[in-house]
Design an enzyme around this catalytic site. Structure first.
Site, mmCIF file in Angstrom:
data_model
loop_
_atom_site.group_PDB
_atom_site.id
_atom_site.type_symbol
_atom_site.label_atom_id
_atom_site.label_comp_id
_atom_site.label_asym_id
_atom_site.label_seq_id
_atom_site.Cartn_x
_atom_site.Cartn_y
_atom_site.Cartn_z
ATOM 1 N N HIS A 88 -1.670 -5.444 1.355
ATOM 2 C CA HIS A 88 -2.909 -6.172 1.109
ATOM 3 C C HIS A 88 -2.592 -7.600 0.690
ATOM 4 C CE1 HIS A 88 -6.790 -7.332 -0.623
ATOM 5 N NE2 HIS A 88 -6.088 -7.806 -1.630
ATOM 6 N N LYS A 114 0.837 -1.201 0.000
ATOM 7 C CA LYS A 114 0.000 0.000 0.000
ATOM 8 C C LYS A 114 0.877 1.258 0.000
ATOM 9 C CE LYS A 114 -3.738 -2.447 2.405
ATOM 10 N NZ LYS A 114 -4.671 -2.432 3.575
ATOM 11 N N GLU A 146 -9.287 -10.263 -7.982
ATOM 12 C CA GLU A 146 -8.317 -9.167 -7.823
ATOM 13 C C GLU A 146 -7.231 -9.232 -8.902
ATOM 14 O OE1 GLU A 146 -9.105 -8.987 -2.991
ATOM 15 O OE2 GLU A 146 -7.144 -9.619 -3.709
ATOM 16 N N ASN A 200 -1.854 -0.277 7.400
ATOM 17 C CA ASN A 200 -1.292 -1.618 7.645
ATOM 18 C C ASN A 200 -0.445 -2.155 6.489
ATOM 19 O OD1 ASN A 200 -3.338 -2.349 5.914
ATOM 20 N ND2 ASN A 200 -4.555 -3.454 7.433
ATOM 21 N N TYR A 243 -12.086 -2.654 -3.366
ATOM 22 C CA TYR A 243 -12.662 -2.762 -2.020
ATOM 23 C C TYR A 243 -14.198 -2.712 -2.042
ATOM 24 C CZ TYR A 243 -8.159 -2.446 0.455
ATOM 25 O OH TYR A 243 -6.913 -2.698 0.984
HETATM 26 P P1 DAT Z 1 -7.631 -7.048 5.323
HETATM 27 O O1 DAT Z 1 -6.810 -5.950 4.675
HETATM 28 O O2 DAT Z 1 -6.912 -7.632 6.505
HETATM 29 O O3 DAT Z 1 -8.109 -8.071 4.337
HETATM 30 P P2 DAT Z 1 -10.330 -5.968 5.240
HETATM 31 O O4 DAT Z 1 -10.417 -6.552 3.869
HETATM 32 O O5 DAT Z 1 -11.418 -6.305 6.195
HETATM 33 O O6 DAT Z 1 -8.927 -6.348 5.943
HETATM 34 O O7 DAT Z 1 -10.253 -4.386 5.139
HETATM 35 C C1 DAT Z 1 -9.499 -3.768 4.127
HETATM 36 C C2 DAT Z 1 -8.736 -2.618 4.714
HETATM 37 O O8 DAT Z 1 -9.650 -1.661 5.243
HETATM 38 C C3 DAT Z 1 -7.842 -2.993 5.898
HETATM 39 O O9 DAT Z 1 -6.591 -3.490 5.478
HETATM 40 C C4 DAT Z 1 -7.720 -1.688 6.606
HETATM 41 C C5 DAT Z 1 -9.107 -1.070 6.413
HETATM 42 N N1 DAT Z 1 -9.984 -1.389 7.555
HETATM 43 C C6 DAT Z 1 -10.571 -2.576 7.814
HETATM 44 N N2 DAT Z 1 -11.284 -2.537 8.935
HETATM 45 C C7 DAT Z 1 -11.149 -1.273 9.406
HETATM 46 C C8 DAT Z 1 -11.636 -0.586 10.547
HETATM 47 N N3 DAT Z 1 -12.439 -1.179 11.430
HETATM 48 N N4 DAT Z 1 -11.271 0.706 10.704
HETATM 49 C C9 DAT Z 1 -10.478 1.327 9.821
HETATM 50 N N5 DAT Z 1 -9.976 0.741 8.721
HETATM 51 C C10 DAT Z 1 -10.305 -0.545 8.516
HETATM 52 MG MG MG Z 2 -9.408 -7.895 2.729
#
Ligand code: DAT
Ligand code: MG
Length: 150
Positions: free
Chosen positions: A117, A11, A128, A114, A51
Site C-alpha cells: 500500500h 500487505k 493514515e 498487490n 480503507y
Molecule cells: P491502491 O491500493 O492502488 O491505492 P485503491 O485505494 O483504489 O488502490 O484500492 C485499495 C485496494 O483495494 C487495492 O490495493 C486492491 C483493492 N482493490 C481496488 N480495486 C479493486 C477491484 N476493482 N477489485 C478488487 N480489489 C480491488
Molecule cells: Mg489507495
C-alpha cells in the site's frame, strides 16, 4: 516539499512472500528517510478505518479479509514528493498494468494481491500516519542529505 511524508505498508501477501526487506530497501536506496516502522496485526475494525473510502465497493469484504489474513509491515518515509514518488514506485493498482521496475510490476499479478500500500495524497498520508502511528514518527537528520538534495 522535502519533508513530505507518506505511509507505505507491506500487505500480508508481501510479508508472507518475504518482500519486506526488498520493498523497504527500494525506498531507502531512492533516498527516502525511514521515520517509523513496525510489524502489526491490525483488527478488522482498524483495517476498515484505513480503507473507509472503499466501504461501498463490492470487493470491500474480500479486501478486509485479505488484509486481515496475516501481519502487515508499516512504514513512514519522508522526503521530496514522497507521496507521488511512492505511488510511482508502487505502480498501478492492477499489477498487470504496472510497468516492470515498479514494486507491483516486479512482484505481483492480481489486483487483490498487490503486496503493498502507498498513500495517494498528502492529506490521506497524514490521516493514515495518524491512524497507524498514533505514537508519532521520529525526527532526525541523515548525514547524506546533502548528497541527495541540491
Ligand atoms: P491502491 O491500493 O492502488 O491505492 P485503491 O485505494 O483504489 O488502490 O484500492 C485499495 C485496494 O483495494 C487495492 O490495493 C486492491 C483493492 N482493490 C481496488 N480495486 C479493486 C477491484 N476493482 N477489485 C478488487 N480489489 C480491488
Ligand atoms: Mg489507495
Amino acid at each position: 516539499n522535502v519533508s513530505e511524508r507518506t505511509y507505505i505498508m507491506v500487505k500480508p501477501d508481501g510479508v508472507d512472500r518475504g518482500l519486506i526487506g526488498e520493498i523497504l530497501s527500494r525506498f531507502e536506496k531512492r533516498g527516502f528517510k525511514l521515520i517509523a516502522s513496525k510489524l502489526a496485526l491490525p483488527s478488522k475494525e482498524h483495517l476498515e478505518k484505513h480503507y473507509a473510502d472503499l466501504k461501498e465497493r463490492s470487493f470491500f469484504p474480500d479486501l478486509i479479509r485479505y488484509m486481515h489474513s496475516g501481519p502487515v509491515f508499516c512504514m513512514v518515509f519522508e522526503g521530496l514528493d514522497a507521496v507521488k514518488t511512492g505511488r510511482a514506485m508502487l505502480g498501478a493498482t492492477n499489477p498487470l498494468a504496472s510497468a516492470p521496475g515498479t514494486i507491483r510490476g516486479d512482484f505481483a499479478l492480481a489486483t487483490g494481491r498487490n503486496i503493498c500500500h502507498g498513500s495517494d495524497s498528502v492529506e490521506n498520508a497524514e490521516k493514515e500516519i495518524a491512524l497507524w502511528f498514533p505514537e508519532g514518527t521520529l525526527q532526525y537528520k541523515l548525514s547524506q542529505a546533502a548528497m541527495i538534495y541540491e
